[in-house]
Design an enzyme around this catalytic site. Structure first.
Site: not given
Length: 346
Positions: A56, A140
């Site tokens: 992010y 992830h």
């Protein structure tokens, strides 16, 4: 705010979580002051679960979230981050990141689910956040890396959990089938399920949710608005569904669901937040929150009472699957929680 425990761990999450992807400048710039104010507002509202990742904003989300949480009592909140994408120097920067975040691309992401990659990623995250530990670590998006993720990354996380370094371990993905495999075949405690158990997509009922229920494991739900189509009282043409323009048929279906919500005295976005909690394995819904105003709106929507009769009517009209469970709602949404995670759930 009610908390629910990740089963077979000591980690408890508030029913509503703060998703920090947007404060990493997802799609547009978020001023630093807004990011800090959003975390402050979430804290004041009682949220104590915060989720971030190196992906992010190429570390920006982690840095901002860590800075905003500095000075808060460390034992009063839960923070999760992710492994699988190492941040390494970018030898050919073009000026701006190409994966949806408005940040400089001096770094790039490098897939790595090896033992060394996992340990390095965690160390880098701790340095960026300024924290002394992570409570939850997820793999992830290991969609194309099953073997290394299952055979190297997850055992590494399990060692850290068993040593007490991490409280819980899991996997976060946009698909549900492989999440079910991780629950059944690895040491994962929890999975973060993105967009596959919503008012428009209940495909998780075919795999990961039965696995979680059978094995006594937990699910965190994210992407409950399906990229935006469920985020407004009245869905409109041009809204997004799973990161693309929503197909006209889905817009029509979302509008039909909205009408049933209105008939029950609630709204489409409030129902979208409440819906995942109809399943007993789902312990938390985490939403992206960019500003204090977004925090306030999300908390207000979360706290709206959504009657169980809504799910009955949606099933009867064929707008949700007939095998959707109901009557397990929690918090201010659908009932009263016992606080032990026995109610309803990426």
């Amino acid at each position: 705010m009610h908390q629910r425990k990740i089963q077979n761990t000591s980690v408890s999450l508030t029913e509503l979580g703060f998703g920090a992807s947007v404060i990493g400048n997802l799609y547009r710039v978020t001023p630093a002051d807004d990011a800090t104010a959003a975390v402050d507002a979430a804290w004041e509202a009682g949220l104590r679960y915060f989720d971030t990742a190196p992906h992010y904003g190429l570390g920006l989300s982690e840095r901002r979230l860590g800075a905003a949480l500095q000075g808060r009592p460390r034992d009063e909140y839960v923070i999760s981050s992710k492994v699988g994408r190492l941040l390494v120097p970018n030898e050919e920067p073009r000026g701006v990141d190409t994966e949806g975040f408005v940040v400089r691309d001096d770094l790039r992401r490098q897939w790595d689910f090896s033992r060394d990659g996992v340990l390095r990623s965690i160390e880098d995250t701790l340095e960026r956040t300024g924290l002394d530990r992570l409570d939850i670590v997820y793999l992830h998006d290991p969609d194309d890396h099953w073997r290394q993720a299952a055979q190297e990354a997850m055992p590494t996380l399990a060692e850290l959990r068993d040593q007490g370094v991490i409280g819980a371990i899991g996997v976060g993905m946009n698909q549900s089938a492989m999440l079910a495999r991780f629950l059944r075949e690895t040491a994962a405690d929890v999975v973060m399920l993105a967009g596959r158990y919503t008012l428009l997509d209940q495909s998780a009922l075919d795999d990961v949710l039965p696995a979680a229920r059978e094995l006594g494991k937990s699910v965190v739900a994210v992407g409950v608005f399906n990229s935006g189509l469920l985020s407004r009282d009245r869905p409109a043409e041009g809204m997004k569904y799973d990161y693309r323009d929503a197909p006209p048929a889905l817009v029509v279906r979302a509008r039909a669901i909205a009408e049933v919500c209105e008939a029950h005295g609630t709204s489409l976005p409030a129902a979208a937040i409440a819906f995942p909690h109809t399943h007993p394995s789902i312990i938390n819904v985490t939403l992206g929150m960019r500003t204090p105003e977004q925090v306030g709106r999300n908390v207000e929507l979360h706290d709206q009472r959504v009657p169980d009769g809504l799910w009955d009517d949606l099933r009867a009209q064929g707008l949700i699957r007939s095998d959707v469970l109901a009557g397990h709602g929690g918090g201010g949404m659908c009932g009263v929680s016992d606080g032990q995670g026995h109610r309803a759930d990426p």
